[in-house]
Motif scaffolding. Sequence first.
Motif, PDB file in Angstrom:
ATOM      1  N   ALA A  64       0.838  -1.205   0.000  1.00 16.23           N
ATOM      2  CA  ALA A  64       0.000   0.000   0.000  1.00 16.23           C
ATOM      3  C   ALA A  64       0.866   1.246   0.000  1.00 16.23           C
ATOM      4  O   ALA A  64       2.006   1.239   0.500  1.00 16.23           O
ATOM      5  CB  ALA A  64      -0.915  -0.011   1.207  1.00 16.23           C
ATOM      6  N   THR A  65       0.318   2.310  -0.563  1.00 13.87           N
ATOM      7  CA  THR A  65       1.008   3.601  -0.588  1.00 13.87           C
ATOM      8  C   THR A  65       0.503   4.483   0.553  1.00 13.87           C
ATOM      9  O   THR A  65      -0.492   4.164   1.217  1.00 13.87           O
ATOM     10  CB  THR A  65       0.790   4.301  -1.939  1.00 13.87           C
ATOM     11  N   ALA A  66       1.189   5.602   0.761  1.00  7.65           N
ATOM     12  CA  ALA A  66       0.836   6.487   1.881  1.00  7.65           C
ATOM     13  C   ALA A  66      -0.526   7.140   1.703  1.00  7.65           C
ATOM     14  O   ALA A  66      -1.207   7.449   2.694  1.00  7.65           O
ATOM     15  CB  ALA A  66       1.916   7.559   2.050  1.00  7.65           C
ATOM     16  N   ASP A  67      -0.974   7.345   0.446  1.00  4.72           N
ATOM     17  CA  ASP A  67      -2.258   8.015   0.221  1.00  4.72           C
ATOM     18  C   ASP A  67      -3.433   7.047   0.155  1.00  4.72           C
ATOM     19  O   ASP A  67      -4.531   7.432  -0.232  1.00  4.72           O
ATOM     20  CB  ASP A  67      -2.191   8.848  -1.069  1.00  4.72           C
ATOM     21  N   GLY A  68      -3.205   5.774   0.482  1.00  7.90           N
ATOM     22  CA  GLY A  68      -4.286   4.811   0.492  1.00  7.90           C
ATOM     23  C   GLY A  68      -4.411   4.006  -0.785  1.00  7.90           C
ATOM     24  O   GLY A  68      -5.320   3.174  -0.913  1.00  7.90           O
ATOM     25  N   GLY A  69      -3.484   4.197  -1.710  1.00 12.21           N
ATOM     26  CA  GLY A  69      -3.503   3.423  -2.944  1.00 12.21           C
ATOM     27  C   GLY A  69      -2.693   2.136  -2.818  1.00 12.21           C
ATOM     28  O   GLY A  69      -2.396   1.660  -1.710  1.00 12.21           O
ATOM     29  N   PHE A  70      -2.318   1.593  -3.973  1.00 13.28           N
ATOM     30  CA  PHE A  70      -1.572   0.333  -3.991  1.00 13.28           C
ATOM     31  C   PHE A  70      -0.518   0.437  -5.096  1.00 13.28           C
ATOM     32  O   PHE A  70      -0.742   1.049  -6.151  1.00 13.28           O
ATOM     33  CB  PHE A  70      -2.509  -0.848  -4.258  1.00 13.28           C
ATOM     34  N   ARG A  71       0.621  -0.173  -4.841  1.00 11.97           N
ATOM     35  CA  ARG A  71       1.750  -0.069  -5.771  1.00 11.97           C
ATOM     36  C   ARG A  71       2.397  -1.429  -5.965  1.00 11.97           C
ATOM     37  O   ARG A  71       2.634  -2.152  -4.999  1.00 11.97           O
ATOM     38  CB  ARG A  71       2.777   0.923  -5.221  1.00 11.97           C
ATOM     39  N   ILE A  72       2.711  -1.768  -7.203  1.00 15.63           N
ATOM     40  CA  ILE A  72       3.459  -2.976  -7.566  1.00 15.63           C
ATOM     41  C   ILE A  72       4.663  -2.529  -8.385  1.00 15.63           C
ATOM     42  O   ILE A  72       4.513  -1.828  -9.394  1.00 15.63           O
ATOM     43  CB  ILE A  72       2.606  -3.963  -8.375  1.00 15.63           C
ATOM     44  N   ALA A  73       5.861  -2.918  -7.959  1.00 20.00           N
ATOM     45  CA  ALA A  73       7.095  -2.529  -8.637  1.00 20.00           C
ATOM     46  C   ALA A  73       7.966  -3.760  -8.831  1.00 20.00           C
ATOM     47  O   ALA A  73       8.076  -4.606  -7.933  1.00 20.00           O
ATOM     48  CB  ALA A  73       7.848  -1.466  -7.842  1.00 20.00           C
ATOM     49  N   GLY A  74       8.591  -3.846 -10.012  1.00 23.79           N
ATOM     50  CA  GLY A  74       9.493  -4.957 -10.316  1.00 23.79           C
ATOM     51  C   GLY A  74      10.817  -4.445 -10.839  1.00 23.79           C
ATOM     52  O   GLY A  74      10.871  -3.438 -11.557  1.00 23.79           O
ATOM     53  N   VAL A  75      11.908  -5.130 -10.475  1.00 17.76           N
ATOM     54  CA  VAL A  75      13.254  -4.803 -10.949  1.00 17.76           C
ATOM     55  C   VAL A  75      13.745  -5.988 -11.763  1.00 17.76           C
ATOM     56  O   VAL A  75      13.858  -7.109 -11.245  1.00 17.76           O
ATOM     57  CB  VAL A  75      14.209  -4.514  -9.772  1.00 17.76           C
ATOM     58  N   LEU A  76      14.052  -5.771 -13.041  1.00 16.15           N
ATOM     59  CA  LEU A  76      14.453  -6.827 -13.964  1.00 16.15           C
ATOM     60  C   LEU A  76      15.815  -6.483 -14.558  1.00 16.15           C
ATOM     61  O   LEU A  76      15.978  -5.421 -15.179  1.00 16.15           O
ATOM     62  CB  LEU A  76      13.417  -6.986 -15.083  1.00 16.15           C
ATOM     63  N   PRO A  77      16.846  -7.335 -14.370  1.00 14.18           N
ATOM     64  CA  PRO A  77      18.201  -7.015 -14.855  1.00 14.18           C
ATOM     65  C   PRO A  77      18.301  -7.155 -16.370  1.00 14.18           C
ATOM     66  O   PRO A  77      17.539  -7.885 -17.002  1.00 14.18           O
ATOM     67  CB  PRO A  77      19.082  -8.041 -14.141  1.00 14.18           C
ATOM     68  N   TYR A  78      19.260  -6.440 -16.927  1.00 11.78           N
ATOM     69  CA  TYR A  78      19.544  -6.545 -18.355  1.00 11.78           C
ATOM     70  C   TYR A  78      20.322  -7.830 -18.630  1.00 11.78           C
ATOM     71  O   TYR A  78      20.947  -8.398 -17.739  1.00 11.78           O
ATOM     72  CB  TYR A  78      20.361  -5.335 -18.824  1.00 11.78           C
ATOM     73  N   PRO A  79      20.319  -8.301 -19.873  1.00  8.33           N
ATOM     74  CA  PRO A  79      21.071  -9.532 -20.188  1.00  8.33           C
ATOM     75  C   PRO A  79      22.570  -9.296 -20.063  1.00  8.33           C
ATOM     76  O   PRO A  79      23.059  -8.172 -20.206  1.00  8.33           O
ATOM     77  CB  PRO A  79      20.663  -9.822 -21.632  1.00  8.33           C
ATOM     78  N   GLY A  80      23.298 -10.391 -19.785  1.00  4.81           N
ATOM     79  CA  GLY A  80      24.748 -10.314 -19.652  1.00  4.81           C
ATOM     80  C   GLY A  80      25.226 -10.146 -18.238  1.00  4.81           C
ATOM     81  O   GLY A  80      26.415 -10.256 -17.959  1.00  4.81           O
ATOM     82  N   ARG A  81      24.331  -9.878 -17.298  1.00  5.05           N
ATOM     83  CA  ARG A  81      24.708  -9.737 -15.898  1.00  5.05           C
ATOM     84  C   ARG A  81      24.577 -11.080 -15.197  1.00  5.05           C
ATOM     85  O   ARG A  81      23.698 -11.878 -15.508  1.00  5.05           O
ATOM     86  CB  ARG A  81      23.828  -8.712 -15.191  1.00  5.05           C
ATOM     87  N   GLU A  82      25.497 -11.344 -14.265  1.00  2.04           N
ATOM     88  CA  GLU A  82      25.476 -12.607 -13.540  1.00  2.04           C
ATOM     89  C   GLU A  82      24.289 -12.628 -12.589  1.00  2.04           C
ATOM     90  O   GLU A  82      24.142 -11.750 -11.732  1.00  2.04           O
ATOM     91  CB  GLU A  82      26.772 -12.799 -12.746  1.00  2.04           C
ATOM     92  N   THR A  83      23.419 -13.581 -12.758  1.00  4.55           N
ATOM     93  CA  THR A  83      22.258 -13.738 -11.881  1.00  4.55           C
ATOM     94  C   THR A  83      22.175 -15.162 -11.398  1.00  4.55           C
ATOM     95  O   THR A  83      22.693 -16.082 -12.028  1.00  4.55           O
ATOM     96  CB  THR A  83      20.957 -13.371 -12.617  1.00  4.55           C
ATOM     97  N   THR A  84      21.517 -15.356 -10.285  1.00  6.47           N
ATOM     98  CA  THR A  84      21.327 -16.686  -9.709  1.00  6.47           C
ATOM     99  C   THR A  84      19.856 -17.041  -9.765  1.00  6.47           C
ATOM    100  O   THR A  84      19.014 -16.310  -9.246  1.00  6.47           O
ATOM    101  CB  THR A  84      21.808 -16.720  -8.245  1.00  6.47           C
ATOM    102  N   THR A  85      19.554 -18.148 -10.427  1.00  3.14           N
ATOM    103  CA  THR A  85      18.178 -18.605 -10.522  1.00  3.14           C
ATOM    104  C   THR A  85      18.083 -20.008  -9.948  1.00  3.14           C
ATOM    105  O   THR A  85      19.078 -20.695  -9.769  1.00  3.14           O
ATOM    106  CB  THR A  85      17.696 -18.620 -11.984  1.00  3.14           C
ATOM    107  N   PHE A  86      16.855 -20.414  -9.695  1.00  2.00           N
ATOM    108  CA  PHE A  86      16.610 -21.718  -9.084  1.00  2.00           C
ATOM    109  C   PHE A  86      15.564 -22.473  -9.898  1.00  2.00           C
ATOM    110  O   PHE A  86      14.592 -22.967  -9.363  1.00  2.00           O
ATOM    111  CB  PHE A  86      16.146 -21.553  -7.635  1.00  2.00           C
ATOM    112  N   VAL A  87      15.778 -22.541 -11.198  1.00  2.00           N
ATOM    113  CA  VAL A  87      14.837 -23.214 -12.071  1.00  2.00           C
ATOM    114  C   VAL A  87      15.209 -24.685 -12.151  1.00  2.00           C
ATOM    115  O   VAL A  87      16.370 -25.032 -12.336  1.00  2.00           O
ATOM    116  CB  VAL A  87      14.854 -22.590 -13.484  1.00  2.00           C
ATOM    117  N   ASP A  88      14.247 -25.548 -11.993  1.00  2.00           N
ATOM    118  CA  ASP A  88      14.448 -26.976 -12.179  1.00  2.00           C
ATOM    119  C   ASP A  88      14.578 -27.252 -13.673  1.00  2.00           C
ATOM    120  O   ASP A  88      13.632 -27.068 -14.436  1.00  2.00           O
ATOM    121  CB  ASP A  88      13.272 -27.754 -11.587  1.00  2.00           C
ATOM    122  N   THR A  89      15.750 -27.677 -14.115  1.00  2.00           N
ATOM    123  CA  THR A  89      15.966 -27.860 -15.548  1.00  2.00           C
ATOM    124  C   THR A  89      15.045 -28.917 -16.125  1.00  2.00           C
ATOM    125  O   THR A  89      14.762 -28.912 -17.324  1.00  2.00           O
ATOM    126  CB  THR A  89      17.424 -28.276 -15.801  1.00  2.00           C
TER     127      THR A  89
END
Length: 554
Positions: free
Chosen positions: A366-391
């Motif tokens: 929730a936001t301070a004015d009584g609303g709602f907020r959804i935010a996502g951060v998605l890295p660009y390709p080529g950066r080292e990331t750790t995932t947990f996908v079952d191959t």
Amino acid sequence: MWPRRRIVGETLLALVLALLTALTLPNASVPRAVAVAVAVVVAALLRRAFPGSVLVLTAALAGVLGAFWLLLMVVSWSAGSRIEAPRRALTLFAASYVLYAGLSVQLAAFALPAPQTLLFVTLGFLAAVVVPALASRYRAQRHRLLRALHEQNAQLLREREIVASHARLRERQRIAQDMHDSLGHQLALIAVHTGALEVDRGLTDGQREVVGVLREASVTAMHELREAVGILRDGTPDRAREREDAPEPVTRGAAGVDALVAAARGTRAVVELRRTGEARPLAPAADHAAYRIVQEALTNALKHAPGAPVTVALRYEPDSLVVEVANGPVPATAEDAGRTVVSGGQGLTGLQERARLVGGLVHAGATADGGFRIAGVLPYPGRETTTFVDTADDFRGQSGGQVPGDGGDLIDWSGPPDRQKEFDIAMGSRRKGLWIGCGGALLAFVVLGGLAVVFVVKLVGDEADKLVIDPSVYDSVRVGDTEAAVRDRLPHGRSFLAQALDSDHGAPPAPHGATCSSYLSSGDWPDGGGKAPAFRFCFRDGKLIEKRTFMSTS
């Protein structure tokens, strides 16, 4: 090529063996000690490449010089694990024993009679050569068994993955068929009814526009359903099933956000789209995740906050894309309507999982004015990331891992209990086998040690009987008696311990040209001084020419 650590270890071992062997040489000159040390270094370095030849050669050298015993033990350990053929190993060790025993007996290296020397040499060869070779051979066979079991288990795991993959494909086909039959039918009905409602002359222009949006949404949902069904069936979108006059497929990426915003505005919602920063390409999975975040957030805002203004922001930061959808507080008129909203309750969870798979994250609150907020951060390709996908289930190729069923480079034995149970059964308890091997080697050492003790006790007793006579025997013989008559009264055979007594510094000088034999007295010995009464008989020309008593200091 050997690793550097292995080369350094082998070199140090060869130098240590050479030093110890040279130091144990009796009365050796410097050139002889250097020659022996060089021979030990060469044999130690070649024992892995030529185990059989080095074993036979070292056994022959040990038969000539007892100082090669330490090298022979090390060489036998290497030969036991590297000579794989049982017949060849038996032949080479037998040849080594014959050379060692034969040279030891011939050269009288132990100053014992031939039978006793042979027995002593045999026990020593068994304890210091055969036992290390058997222990090394057992260790090598166990390592080969472990490698074979690892390879076999890896093959079983690959076969299991193949079977499981086939089962998953069959289940996906069944799910795809159910989705096509049920959801496809319902969406088709929605599209037909909204199309008929759209041409109704009783609708106003605003109502007709809303109905058109509903029809386009139902048609788009049908095409997305077909694509999902195609992926479930064979991993590819079902393009061949689409009609030629079907609309273009929806762009499900950051580029498709404009269409989502336009569709939301078609429902008379107030939606603002903001883009900041220079647009950069994303990985397919991350691009799809950005689209889904906006789609899910807009859907939630339209369902749970009707009439509230919505802001969609795409910010291209230096290291990642930030997707943000925020709505204001719900107007009072919408709250008073009190309508019931149906929600699956899994939308945000799915968004968080999508972001996690590509190395990003999603935050909702929730936001301070009584609303709602959804935010996502998605890295660009080529950066080292750790995932947990079952191959095994990664049919979209998000993880970039190994192909299901290839076995992998590492087998995790701490995994599922059934795999660990199979491995334990195949191994027959690794710890138990280790204790059996160590126990067998210890038993062999105990048996050989017991035999050696019995042999030494018997040998000392026999030699002592040949070295000791009663004082009455000394008194009964006279100078001038024949040597044969005197020898009959003396113990038969000569003890190897008598050599030290004959060379005793306390003995009187021997007559010129005479052959002397010394014996210890079996009578009472005086206390202290470390001396013992001894008798000496000297013979020349077949007669006893002198008998003497002296105090031995040996």
